[in-house]
Design an enzyme around this catalytic site. Structure first.
Site, PDB file in Angstrom:
ATOM      1  N   TYR A 140       0.845  -1.215   0.000  1.00 58.41           N
ATOM      2  CA  TYR A 140       0.000   0.000   0.000  1.00 58.41           C
ATOM      3  C   TYR A 140       0.873   1.255   0.000  1.00 58.41           C
ATOM      4  O   TYR A 140       0.628   2.199  -0.752  1.00 58.41           O
ATOM      5  CB  TYR A 140      -0.882  -0.049   1.247  1.00 58.41           C
ATOM      6  CG  TYR A 140      -1.750   1.137   1.547  1.00 58.41           C
ATOM      7  CD1 TYR A 140      -1.333   2.110   2.468  1.00 58.41           C
ATOM      8  CD2 TYR A 140      -2.994   1.299   0.961  1.00 58.41           C
ATOM      9  CE1 TYR A 140      -2.135   3.195   2.788  1.00 58.41           C
ATOM     10  CE2 TYR A 140      -3.816   2.380   1.277  1.00 58.41           C
ATOM     11  CZ  TYR A 140      -3.374   3.317   2.195  1.00 58.41           C
ATOM     12  OH  TYR A 140      -4.184   4.390   2.510  1.00 58.41           O
ATOM     13  N   LYS A 144       0.979   4.259  -2.818  1.00 65.66           N
ATOM     14  CA  LYS A 144       0.564   5.615  -2.441  1.00 65.66           C
ATOM     15  C   LYS A 144       1.688   6.617  -2.709  1.00 65.66           C
ATOM     16  O   LYS A 144       1.441   7.744  -3.143  1.00 65.66           O
ATOM     17  CB  LYS A 144       0.158   5.654  -0.957  1.00 65.66           C
ATOM     18  CG  LYS A 144      -1.204   5.037  -0.684  1.00 65.66           C
ATOM     19  CD  LYS A 144      -2.340   5.874  -1.307  1.00 65.66           C
ATOM     20  CE  LYS A 144      -3.694   5.360  -0.894  1.00 65.66           C
ATOM     21  NZ  LYS A 144      -4.795   6.190  -1.446  1.00 65.66           N
TER      22      LYS A 144
HETATM   23  P1  NAP Z   1     -13.258   3.266   2.195  1.00 69.06           P
HETATM   24  O1  NAP Z   1     -14.244   3.692   3.211  1.00 69.06           O
HETATM   25  O2  NAP Z   1     -12.768   1.861   2.164  1.00 69.06           O
HETATM   26  O3  NAP Z   1     -13.842   3.636   0.729  1.00 69.06           O
HETATM   27  C1  NAP Z   1     -13.118   3.246  -0.397  1.00 69.06           C
HETATM   28  C2  NAP Z   1     -13.849   3.771  -1.605  1.00 69.06           C
HETATM   29  O4  NAP Z   1     -13.129   3.410  -2.773  1.00 69.06           O
HETATM   30  C3  NAP Z   1     -15.268   3.192  -1.728  1.00 69.06           C
HETATM   31  O5  NAP Z   1     -16.125   4.190  -2.227  1.00 69.06           O
HETATM   32  C4  NAP Z   1     -15.066   2.090  -2.753  1.00 69.06           C
HETATM   33  O6  NAP Z   1     -16.236   1.799  -3.502  1.00 69.06           O
HETATM   34  C5  NAP Z   1     -14.020   2.734  -3.649  1.00 69.06           C
HETATM   35  N1  NAP Z   1     -13.295   1.738  -4.436  1.00 69.06           N
HETATM   36  C6  NAP Z   1     -12.472   0.763  -3.964  1.00 69.06           C
HETATM   37  N2  NAP Z   1     -12.010   0.032  -5.009  1.00 69.06           N
HETATM   38  C7  NAP Z   1     -12.557   0.545  -6.142  1.00 69.06           C
HETATM   39  C8  NAP Z   1     -12.475   0.231  -7.518  1.00 69.06           C
HETATM   40  N3  NAP Z   1     -11.720  -0.786  -7.961  1.00 69.06           N
HETATM   41  N4  NAP Z   1     -13.182   0.968  -8.401  1.00 69.06           N
HETATM   42  C9  NAP Z   1     -13.946   2.003  -7.970  1.00 69.06           C
HETATM   43  N5  NAP Z   1     -14.062   2.383  -6.676  1.00 69.06           N
HETATM   44  C10 NAP Z   1     -13.375   1.648  -5.775  1.00 69.06           C
HETATM   45  O7  NAP Z   1     -11.949   4.179   2.258  1.00 69.06           O
HETATM   46  P2  NAP Z   1     -11.711   5.566   3.028  1.00 69.06           P
HETATM   47  O8  NAP Z   1     -11.295   5.260   4.426  1.00 69.06           O
HETATM   48  O9  NAP Z   1     -12.845   6.484   2.756  1.00 69.06           O
HETATM   49  O10 NAP Z   1     -10.397   6.097   2.266  1.00 69.06           O
HETATM   50  C11 NAP Z   1     -10.487   7.114   1.301  1.00 69.06           C
HETATM   51  C12 NAP Z   1      -9.065   7.496   0.911  1.00 69.06           C
HETATM   52  O11 NAP Z   1      -8.366   7.962   2.077  1.00 69.06           O
HETATM   53  C13 NAP Z   1      -8.258   6.327   0.363  1.00 69.06           C
HETATM   54  O12 NAP Z   1      -7.471   6.764  -0.734  1.00 69.06           O
HETATM   55  C14 NAP Z   1      -7.365   5.919   1.532  1.00 69.06           C
HETATM   56  O13 NAP Z   1      -6.156   5.322   1.067  1.00 69.06           O
HETATM   57  C15 NAP Z   1      -7.126   7.247   2.202  1.00 69.06           C
HETATM   58  N6  NAP Z   1      -6.780   7.168   3.637  1.00 69.06           N
HETATM   59  C16 NAP Z   1      -7.623   6.537   4.513  1.00 69.06           C
HETATM   60  C17 NAP Z   1      -7.284   6.506   5.887  1.00 69.06           C
HETATM   61  C18 NAP Z   1      -8.191   5.862   6.915  1.00 69.06           C
HETATM   62  O14 NAP Z   1      -7.802   5.797   8.095  1.00 69.06           O
HETATM   63  N7  NAP Z   1      -9.378   5.400   6.549  1.00 69.06           N
HETATM   64  C19 NAP Z   1      -6.095   7.099   6.330  1.00 69.06           C
HETATM   65  C20 NAP Z   1      -5.270   7.735   5.399  1.00 69.06           C
HETATM   66  C21 NAP Z   1      -5.627   7.774   4.057  1.00 69.06           C
HETATM   67  P3  NAP Z   1     -17.266   0.642  -2.984  1.00 69.06           P
HETATM   68  O15 NAP Z   1     -17.967   1.260  -1.825  1.00 69.06           O
HETATM   69  O16 NAP Z   1     -18.124   0.370  -4.145  1.00 69.06           O
HETATM   70  O17 NAP Z   1     -16.403  -0.530  -2.571  1.00 69.06           O
HETATM   71  O1  GFB Z   2      -5.911   1.252  12.252  1.00 71.99           O
HETATM   72  P1  GFB Z   2      -4.988   0.090  12.354  1.00 71.99           P
HETATM   73  O2  GFB Z   2      -5.518  -1.260  11.988  1.00 71.99           O
HETATM   74  O3  GFB Z   2      -3.742   0.307  11.396  1.00 71.99           O
HETATM   75  O4  GFB Z   2      -4.411   0.059  13.857  1.00 71.99           O
HETATM   76  P2  GFB Z   2      -2.423   1.175  11.599  1.00 71.99           P
HETATM   77  C1  GFB Z   2      -3.631  -1.034  14.266  1.00 71.99           C
HETATM   78  C2  GFB Z   2      -3.235  -0.870  15.729  1.00 71.99           C
HETATM   79  O5  GFB Z   2      -4.409  -0.966  16.589  1.00 71.99           O
HETATM   80  C3  GFB Z   2      -2.326  -2.028  16.143  1.00 71.99           C
HETATM   81  C4  GFB Z   2      -4.320  -2.158  17.387  1.00 71.99           C
HETATM   82  O6  GFB Z   2      -1.508  -1.601  17.198  1.00 71.99           O
HETATM   83  C5  GFB Z   2      -3.337  -3.051  16.639  1.00 71.99           C
HETATM   84  O7  GFB Z   2      -2.761  -4.004  17.536  1.00 71.99           O
HETATM   85  N1  GFB Z   2      -5.665  -2.744  17.526  1.00 71.99           N
HETATM   86  C6  GFB Z   2      -6.231  -3.092  18.694  1.00 71.99           C
HETATM   87  C7  GFB Z   2      -6.507  -3.007  16.530  1.00 71.99           C
HETATM   88  N2  GFB Z   2      -7.452  -3.622  18.483  1.00 71.99           N
HETATM   89  C8  GFB Z   2      -7.652  -3.559  17.119  1.00 71.99           C
HETATM   90  C9  GFB Z   2      -8.749  -3.917  16.286  1.00 71.99           C
HETATM   91  O8  GFB Z   2      -9.806  -4.407  16.732  1.00 71.99           O
HETATM   92  N3  GFB Z   2      -8.615  -3.694  14.941  1.00 71.99           N
HETATM   93  C10 GFB Z   2      -7.470  -3.153  14.412  1.00 71.99           C
HETATM   94  N4  GFB Z   2      -7.411  -2.928  13.086  1.00 71.99           N
HETATM   95  N5  GFB Z   2      -6.387  -2.802  15.183  1.00 71.99           N
HETATM   96  C11 GFB Z   2      -2.733   1.371   9.012  1.00 71.99           C
HETATM   97  C12 GFB Z   2      -2.025   0.969   7.740  1.00 71.99           C
HETATM   98  O9  GFB Z   2      -1.841   1.201  10.097  1.00 71.99           O
HETATM   99  O10 GFB Z   2      -3.087   2.741   8.995  1.00 71.99           O
HETATM  100  C13 GFB Z   2      -2.902   1.239   6.568  1.00 71.99           C
HETATM  101  O11 GFB Z   2      -1.689  -0.417   7.806  1.00 71.99           O
HETATM  102  C14 GFB Z   2      -3.581   2.587   6.621  1.00 71.99           C
HETATM  103  O12 GFB Z   2      -2.118   1.125   5.400  1.00 71.99           O
HETATM  104  C15 GFB Z   2      -4.057   2.976   7.999  1.00 71.99           C
HETATM  105  O13 GFB Z   2      -2.774   3.572   6.114  1.00 71.99           O
HETATM  106  C16 GFB Z   2      -4.446   4.442   8.068  1.00 71.99           C
HETATM  107  O14 GFB Z   2      -2.744   2.557  12.035  1.00 71.99           O
HETATM  108  O15 GFB Z   2      -1.458   0.390  12.401  1.00 71.99           O
END
Ligand code: NAP
Ligand code: GFB
Length: 318
Positions: A140, A144
């Site tokens: 990932y 990115k």
């Molecule tokens: P999300 O809730 O998983 O939503 C992902 C979106 O992308 C959904 O609308 C999904 O559509 C669409 N999608 C996935 N694969 C696709 C494909 N092949 N074709 C068309 N659409 C597709 O993600 P999010 O958390 O909102 O993340 C949005 C952005 O923020 C991403 O670029 C992610 O990398 C970035 N980001 C997220 C976090 C976080 O903590 N969540 C942190 C840092 C950056 P469907 O609903 O139809 O599957």
């Molecule tokens: O949000 P998370 O899954 O991803 O958080 P990262 C992971 C941390 O939360 C680890 C603890 O320390 C886990 O041990 N944790 C505790 C849990 N309970 C839970 C649980 O129920 N679910 C999950 N998921 N974690 C991600 C990246 O890192 O950050 C992705 O791998 C993405 O690429 C995302 O960018 C924003 O924050 O560690």
């Protein structure tokens, strides 16, 4: 503030961030802005032809590019190849098509988890490519990072105005609450919900020691709208709460317990991975632009997310 007629397509519009942008823009209701929120049902952006078809249909002047294969630590540990390939395909199709369609501006998304694992702190925007990312999500992370490279290349060769934001961990309504694939806060919320329903212990994975900065999705949406309308750099900008707002996973779990008024047993399952210990990011660049932006207090954000999850339990992604 621009008053030009804008047609803004949001790829990934059905997800956590997309739905937050939808809520904010509906409340703003700006007459010169037409918003279109896409999901994979409108077209699979891993496919070049489907990407061209859906973007040519809407003829956007601007694009907020959110669509990606997204997941927490445990999903990344399992699918590094898919995370790399699928996100590279999506990003190449979207940016190349936006270049061909002369889209005026594209704002894409990186993440604070893509920075070098061996680094000094706080992390800032200049450090993206200074070394390998954490092993848990190298697929990932490399995909990115290429968005930043592509933005600079399209700007140099074609004069495209493509930029990116670097959000920290995001949470809020419409998140993915799936226990194995989702991020930590929705996972903890889902687990306390079930522990309370079934009168069973609440199990936090890992030691609880890792540190994270969490941004509420509505705050991120407001900041991304500012980036779309006012930010003129190609270089990325970190969108995060301050270093001082960093909390441990244990503290986050305690806030979820408080939000549910859960009185049962809390267990830490240290057989599960901790992932990155910290990824402390500086929001100094953001503060230079927006010194007075007010972030939602994390306790309030978690409470609003819990209330949303309880009210939408049957239809939430889980
Ligand atoms: P999300 O809730 O998983 O939503 C992902 C979106 O992308 C959904 O609308 C999904 O559509 C669409 N999608 C996935 N694969 C696709 C494909 N092949 N074709 C068309 N659409 C597709 O993600 P999010 O958390 O909102 O993340 C949005 C952005 O923020 C991403 O670029 C992610 O990398 C970035 N980001 C997220 C976090 C976080 O903590 N969540 C942190 C840092 C950056 P469907 O609903 O139809 O599957
Ligand atoms: O949000 P998370 O899954 O991803 O958080 P990262 C992971 C941390 O939360 C680890 C603890 O320390 C886990 O041990 N944790 C505790 C849990 N309970 C839970 C649980 O129920 N679910 C999950 N998921 N974690 C991600 C990246 O890192 O950050 C992705 O791998 C993405 O690429 C995302 O960018 C924003 O924050 O560690």
């Amino acid at each position: 503030m621009s008053k030009e007629e804008m047609v803004i397509v949001v790829t990934g519009g059905s997800g956590l961030v997309g739905q937050a942008i939808k809520k904010v823009t509906e409340e703003e209701n700006r007459p010169n802005e037409k918003w279109i929120f896409l999901s994979s049902k409108d077209g699979d952006l891993k496919d070049r032809d489907e990407t061209r078809a859906v973007l040519a249909k809407h003829k956007p002047t601007h694009v907020i590019h959110l669509a990606a294969m997204v997941g927490g630590l445990f999903k990344n540990l399992k699918y590094n190849s898919d995370f790399y390939r699928f996100n590279m395909l999506i990003n190449d199709n979207v940016l190349e098509t936006c270049k061909d369609l002369h889209v005026k501006k594209v704002v894409s998304c990186l993440s604070t988890c893509i920075f070098p694992d061996k680094t000094t702190y706080p992390i800032d925007e200049t450090m993206i490519h200074n070394g390998p990312p954490h092993e848990s999500n190298f697929g990932y992370s490399h995909a990115k990072r290429m968005i930043d490279v592509m933005n600079r290349a399209y700007n140099q060769q074609y004069g495209c105005h493509f930029t990116s934001v670097i959000p920290t961990n995001i949470y809020g309504p419409h998140d993915n609450f799936n226990l194995e694939d989702g991020h930590v806060l929705p996972g903890l919320i889902h687990k306390v919900h079930m522990a309370k329903e079934n009168n069973t212990p609440f199990v936090v994975w890992g030691s609880g020691k890792p540190l994270r900065q969490f941004i509420y999705s509505i705050d991120l949406a407001k900041l991304m709208l500012w980036v779309l309308r006012e930010y003129d750099e190609v270089d990325p900008i970190i969108l995060s709460v301050g270093e001082e707002d960093e909390v441990s996973i244990k503290e986050a779990a305690e806030m979820v317990v408080d939000a549910y008024n859960f009185k049962g047993e809390v267990i830490f399952d240290t057989s599960r991975a901790d992932g990155q210990f910290k990824k402390t990011a500086s929001n100094a660049k953001l503060r230079k632009y927006l010194p007075d932006f007010q972030f939602t207090n994390i306790r309030d954000g978690i409470k609003e997310t819990v209330d949303w999850f309880v009210a939408n339990y049957d239809t939430a992604r889980k």
